[in-house]
Design an enzyme around this catalytic site. Structure first.
Site, PDB file in Angstrom:
ATOM      1  N   ASP A 194       1.246   6.624  -5.183  1.00  0.00           N
ATOM      2  CA  ASP A 194       1.851   5.306  -5.082  1.00  0.00           C
ATOM      3  C   ASP A 194       0.704   4.331  -4.826  1.00  0.00           C
ATOM      4  O   ASP A 194      -0.390   4.738  -4.424  1.00  0.00           O
ATOM      5  CB  ASP A 194       2.857   5.304  -3.928  1.00  0.00           C
ATOM      6  CG  ASP A 194       3.319   3.906  -3.576  1.00  0.00           C
ATOM      7  OD1 ASP A 194       3.746   3.179  -4.482  1.00  0.00           O
ATOM      8  OD2 ASP A 194       3.222   3.540  -2.383  1.00  0.00           O
ATOM      9  N   ASP A 196       0.915   0.477  -3.353  1.00  0.00           N
ATOM     10  CA  ASP A 196       0.976  -0.372  -2.168  1.00  0.00           C
ATOM     11  C   ASP A 196       1.116   0.449  -0.892  1.00  0.00           C
ATOM     12  O   ASP A 196       1.992   1.317  -0.792  1.00  0.00           O
ATOM     13  CB  ASP A 196       2.151  -1.341  -2.271  1.00  0.00           C
ATOM     14  CG  ASP A 196       1.963  -2.348  -3.400  1.00  0.00           C
ATOM     15  OD1 ASP A 196       0.956  -2.241  -4.122  1.00  0.00           O
ATOM     16  OD2 ASP A 196       2.823  -3.227  -3.556  1.00  0.00           O
ATOM     17  N   GLU A 203       0.538  -4.938   0.290  1.00  0.00           N
ATOM     18  CA  GLU A 203       1.629  -4.991  -0.677  1.00  0.00           C
ATOM     19  C   GLU A 203       1.338  -6.124  -1.654  1.00  0.00           C
ATOM     20  O   GLU A 203       1.255  -7.291  -1.256  1.00  0.00           O
ATOM     21  CB  GLU A 203       2.974  -5.235   0.023  1.00  0.00           C
ATOM     22  CG  GLU A 203       3.384  -4.137   0.995  1.00  0.00           C
ATOM     23  CD  GLU A 203       3.948  -2.917   0.277  1.00  0.00           C
ATOM     24  OE1 GLU A 203       4.452  -3.078  -0.849  1.00  0.00           O
ATOM     25  OE2 GLU A 203       3.869  -1.816   0.849  1.00  0.00           O
ATOM     26  N   ARG A 239      12.646 -10.633  -4.962  1.00  0.00           N
ATOM     27  CA  ARG A 239      11.331 -11.037  -4.468  1.00  0.00           C
ATOM     28  C   ARG A 239      10.518 -11.759  -5.538  1.00  0.00           C
ATOM     29  O   ARG A 239       9.806 -12.722  -5.249  1.00  0.00           O
ATOM     30  CB  ARG A 239      10.571  -9.801  -3.963  1.00  0.00           C
ATOM     31  CG  ARG A 239      11.114  -9.255  -2.643  1.00  0.00           C
ATOM     32  CD  ARG A 239      10.433  -7.952  -2.250  1.00  0.00           C
ATOM     33  NE  ARG A 239      10.831  -6.853  -3.128  1.00  0.00           N
ATOM     34  CZ  ARG A 239      10.240  -5.662  -3.152  1.00  0.00           C
ATOM     35  NH1 ARG A 239       9.216  -5.433  -2.373  1.00  0.00           N
ATOM     36  NH2 ARG A 239      10.675  -4.718  -3.962  1.00  0.00           N
ATOM     37  N   SER A 282       3.426   2.407  -9.604  1.00  0.00           N
ATOM     38  CA  SER A 282       3.641   1.376  -8.600  1.00  0.00           C
ATOM     39  C   SER A 282       4.839   0.501  -8.908  1.00  0.00           C
ATOM     40  O   SER A 282       5.112   0.181 -10.072  1.00  0.00           O
ATOM     41  CB  SER A 282       2.385   0.494  -8.489  1.00  0.00           C
ATOM     42  OG  SER A 282       2.597  -0.578  -7.607  1.00  0.00           O
ATOM     43  N   GLY A 283       5.535   0.097  -7.843  1.00  0.00           N
ATOM     44  CA  GLY A 283       6.566  -0.922  -7.975  1.00  0.00           C
ATOM     45  C   GLY A 283       5.954  -2.305  -7.981  1.00  0.00           C
ATOM     46  O   GLY A 283       6.672  -3.301  -8.018  1.00  0.00           O
ATOM     47  N   LYS A 327       9.445   6.496 -11.324  1.00  0.00           N
ATOM     48  CA  LYS A 327       8.223   7.113 -10.807  1.00  0.00           C
ATOM     49  C   LYS A 327       8.229   8.616 -11.055  1.00  0.00           C
ATOM     50  O   LYS A 327       7.216   9.196 -11.471  1.00  0.00           O
ATOM     51  CB  LYS A 327       8.079   6.817  -9.313  1.00  0.00           C
ATOM     52  CG  LYS A 327       7.621   5.401  -8.995  1.00  0.00           C
ATOM     53  CD  LYS A 327       7.261   5.263  -7.526  1.00  0.00           C
ATOM     54  CE  LYS A 327       6.616   3.920  -7.244  1.00  0.00           C
ATOM     55  NZ  LYS A 327       6.089   3.827  -5.864  1.00  0.00           N
ATOM     56  N   ASP A 350       4.563   6.399   0.281  1.00  0.00           N
ATOM     57  CA  ASP A 350       4.895   5.990   1.655  1.00  0.00           C
ATOM     58  C   ASP A 350       6.322   5.494   1.839  1.00  0.00           C
ATOM     59  O   ASP A 350       6.750   5.298   2.979  1.00  0.00           O
ATOM     60  CB  ASP A 350       3.928   4.886   2.110  1.00  0.00           C
ATOM     61  CG  ASP A 350       4.228   3.550   1.451  1.00  0.00           C
ATOM     62  OD1 ASP A 350       4.418   2.556   2.164  1.00  0.00           O
ATOM     63  OD2 ASP A 350       4.291   3.505   0.208  1.00  0.00           O
ATOM     64  N   ASN A 353      11.067   4.430  -2.258  1.00  0.00           N
ATOM     65  CA  ASN A 353      10.911   4.358  -3.705  1.00  0.00           C
ATOM     66  C   ASN A 353      10.135   5.551  -4.267  1.00  0.00           C
ATOM     67  O   ASN A 353      10.120   5.780  -5.468  1.00  0.00           O
ATOM     68  CB  ASN A 353      10.192   3.053  -4.082  1.00  0.00           C
ATOM     69  CG  ASN A 353      10.382   2.677  -5.529  1.00  0.00           C
ATOM     70  OD1 ASN A 353      11.440   2.909  -6.100  1.00  0.00           O
ATOM     71  ND2 ASN A 353       9.359   2.088  -6.131  1.00  0.00           N
TER      72      ASN A 353
END
Length: 416
Positions: A194, A196, A203, A239, A282-283, A327, A350, A353
């Site tokens: 991942d 962030d 982030e 967001r 990654s998101g 993912k 972490d 997600n």
């Protein structure tokens, strides 16, 4: 008692042990004396611990010459200050060397004798035996690797012991990981991170939001999403709306401000040197992450795409949203592209997600993670150094340092 190798006629089983200061010629002298007495070697192990030598041979010896063998070992000029022990009671000798079923890695700052004692007691409660212990790291955390044998078979045994060690970990303040030993552990060939708060310290979306003056608002939504309280795609779109109207140049600014997690560069560099494939999913946003991925020479990178119109962020993302299911799908895609089985993959993350990716990987590691992820991961790391992932995989610090030295890098200073 059954042994795998047959003795030559006239010989009996014995364990011959030599301990003392390590220096050139000691091992040669030991075996020279054994050869003079016609000793048959069945198994040998030698270890050097901070200048102290421990050398043991499981052997076949002439029973009438045991005392003469002992005297000659003690009288050899290179061995006079060493301690010699010869055991010949067959009932007390261990049978052929067992293959450990699992590896347990203990990481802490510090690791205390109490911690190892409690871990040993917990393992003993399950009938598990500690076969060997070796140090694998002296910085940035102390690391010990225990090779253990757990009676019984199947994943249920591993799961039960893992749960007990996880409960013990929080109370002792150390990280404890357990994994099956043998080829399964050494066959890993792809590590997917991942981004962030895993590969990097911050982030990305919050860094972008800071330019819009809406950092706190976005951070609150991010925290709820990472805890699994919000649907990720819904929270992402909410967001991203806060970024509407920002000049696209902020993407380059944020990309320059990215800080890698301590140990991240060392981890990627070591994995690449060992022939592993590396990936990041990654998101966050591909426009920000691509420069970093190129710098680290990652094999795969997947992230969301920000929509940009007339040099401005529209507050929308385009294309597939990289959520928890995506993912996991990307990890499977990377494995297939690399010609690997899923059991040969490692995933590190972490947040909520990352749950699907972590559970689908051959080894799932929760890195300073939220409770929802720690509950499903194979193991959890709670120290802020990403190179601890290498220790979990069985790569000791001194081997990492050798790679660094070959490239003129002082890893102890940089810890990058």
């Amino acid at each position: 008692m059954t042994y795998a190798v047959r003795l030559q006629p006239g010989l009996n089983y014995a364990v011959i042990t030599l301990t003392g200061a390590d220096r050139p010629g000691v091992t040669a002298a030991f075996f020279a004396v054994l050869s003079q007495h016609g000793v048959q070697l069945l198994d040998v192990e030698q270890a050097n611990f901070r200048g102290r030598l421990a050398l043991a041979a499981f052997a076949g010896v002439n029973p009438v010459a045991v005392e003469a063998l002992r005297r000659d070992l003690e009288a050899a000029p290179q061995l006079t200050d060493h301690t010699v022990l010869i055991e010949t009671d067959e009932e007390s000798l261990a049978p052929q060397r067992k293959r450990s079923t699992h590896a347990v890695v203990v990481l802490g700052d510090p690791v205390t004798a109490e911690s190892v004692s409690e871990i040993g007691r917990t393992l003993a409660d399950f009938g598990a035996n500690i076969d060997r212990i070796r140090g694998i790291s002296d910085y940035p955390v102390t690391g010990l690797e225990l090779s253990i044998t757990i009676p019984g078979q199947g994943d249920e045994v591993s799961h039960t012991v893992r749960k007990a060690l996880a409960e013990l970990s929080s109370g002792l303040g150390v990280d404890i990981a357990i994994e099956r030993a043998g080829l399964a552990r050494r066959s890993k060939r792809l590590v997917c991170f991942d981004c962030d708060s895993t590969l990097i310290t911050g982030e990305v979306i919050e860094m972008l939001a800071a330019h819009a003056g809406r950092e706190e608002e976005v951070a609150a939504v991010t925290e709820r999403a990472m805890r699994g309280e919000l649907d990720f795609e819904e929270s992402l779109r909410e967001r991203v709306k806060a970024l509407a109207g920002l000049d696209a140049s902020v993407i380059d600014e944020v990309a320059r401000d990215i800080e890698l997690t301590p140990g991240a560069r060392t981890t990627i560099r070591t994995l690449k040197q060992m022939g592993y494939r590396t990936a990041v999913v990654s998101g966050g946003f591909i426009q920000v992450l691509e420069p970093m991925a190129e710098d680290l020479e990652l094999d795969y990178v997947r992230a969301n795409t920000l929509e940009i119109v007339d040099g401005k962020l529209t507050g929308e993302v385009i294309g597939q949203v990289v959520d928890r299911r995506a993912k996991a799908d990307f990890l499977a895609e990377f494995a297939a592209d690399s010609g690997l089985r899923m059991s040969q993959t490692v995933a590190v993350g972490d947040g909520a997600n990352d749950i699907d990716m972590i559970t689908k990987a051959g080894l799932g590691i929760a890195f300073n993670a939220k409770p929802a992820l720690r509950e499903v991961a194979d193991t959890a790391l709670n120290h802020p150094f990403l190179d601890a992932v290498l220790y979990i995989m069985g790569v000791p610090r001194h081997e990492i340092d050798v790679l660094n030295e070959e490239q003129g890098i002082d890893g102890k200073v940089a810890l990058d």
